[in-house]
Design an enzyme around this catalytic site. Sequence first.
Site, PDB file in Angstrom:
ATOM      1  N   ASP A  85       0.808  -1.224   0.000  1.00 47.24           N
ATOM      2  CA  ASP A  85       0.000   0.000   0.000  1.00 47.24           C
ATOM      3  C   ASP A  85       0.838   1.269   0.000  1.00 47.24           C
ATOM      4  O   ASP A  85       0.312   2.350   0.281  1.00 47.24           O
ATOM      5  CB  ASP A  85      -0.928   0.016   1.222  1.00 47.24           C
TER       6      ASP A  85
ATOM      7  N   HIS B 247      -1.234  -6.218  -6.600  1.00 47.89           N
ATOM      8  CA  HIS B 247      -1.795  -6.788  -5.373  1.00 47.89           C
ATOM      9  C   HIS B 247      -3.318  -6.691  -5.297  1.00 47.89           C
ATOM     10  O   HIS B 247      -3.939  -7.341  -4.440  1.00 47.89           O
ATOM     11  CB  HIS B 247      -1.151  -6.148  -4.137  1.00 47.89           C
TER      12      HIS B 247
ATOM     13  N   LYS C  55      -0.291   4.610  -1.424  1.00 48.16           N
ATOM     14  CA  LYS C  55      -1.287   5.461  -0.766  1.00 48.16           C
ATOM     15  C   LYS C  55      -0.670   6.745  -0.209  1.00 48.16           C
ATOM     16  O   LYS C  55      -1.404   7.667   0.157  1.00 48.16           O
ATOM     17  CB  LYS C  55      -1.984   4.690   0.348  1.00 48.16           C
TER      18      LYS C  55
END
Length: 375
Positions: free
Chosen positions: A212, A264, A215
């Site tokens: 992540d 992912h 982000k």
Amino acid sequence: MNADRIFIVDDDELILKALSRVLELSGYETRCFLRPAEALEAIEAEAPVVVISDYMMPSMDGVAFLKAARARFPAAVRILCTAAEDFRVALQAVNAGEVFRIISKPWHQQELLTTVSQAAEAARLRIENERLTAEVHRQNGQLKEINTRLEQMVQQRTQALLEGLIAALDYRDAETQWHSRRVSLYARRLARQLGIDEPELTVIEHGALLHDIGKIGVRDRVLLKPGPLTGEEWTEMKRHPELGWALLQRVDYLRPASAIVLQHQEKWDGSGYPSGLGGDAIVIGARIFHVVDTLDAITSDRPYRRSRPFAEAREEILRCRGTQFDPRVVDAFVSVPPEDWERIRLDVETVAVLSADLAETPPHLDDLDLAGARA
């Protein structure tokens, strides 16, 4: 080059005094500057081993200053001291090669001293490497040894940056804190069950840990929005795999993990994003991640629901075998003893508790009061 001299640049005099006191108590000689221009004028003559700079300064920001410092005196190792909300800009400095490490404000004293010690050691090793390069024909064996040590330092630096980036993301998205660490270890365990060996094991672990990281490029009002996202906001959120992939292209050591970060959110049946890949077109690391991400999501507390037992997570993963998940990966998952998953979760929780304790009661708290006032 003065092996014990450290330049500290910050427009806040209290911060300068706090940093200087901590470093001088550890045996370093410090020179403090309220204005970056003054530090640049003195850097060649005084030859510091380490330069520590604030980011937010009125006359010149820390990235611009460290870039100029590198041009004037490249032998000094550069450290950026910044608040968590400035990590995105700080990362640009890392990618440009201007920064050895990032220190968060407020700092932990032990982390600060360890970072400065590593930076000073890096400077010494760099000088030694240059000396040995000049004698390469006479000292080939010694040169090979020092280059190996430098490569190890690069990997250690990258690992430290990796942890700093994950911590920065945790600061922004607290509800999933420690999620990345759990899924990285889950992914490594499941990869071993599938017969995967090094170096791919570490690549898969890094990919899961950093899944992540894109982000960081998503605006707070989208990332932290409590209610449903609008169509436009959801489009922005769905860009994070590509943003993460692009970020890792700039770091050689982490580039092999970038395909996992990019894929992912892809699903076995082709219904995922960003490219709608399906089946074996998805890299094995991303297929492994998708299973363990679901395990962690179901068995962890979230603001909107309590965690559910492992048995329910196992049932859900089996239900989605062949649709969301690679059947071979699911079969390997169910063959892992449940206590292995629980042990990994408990290990991460132990680290989380210890980290929280250290954050609440850092050593020599009196020395940190002034830094806390700035933050």
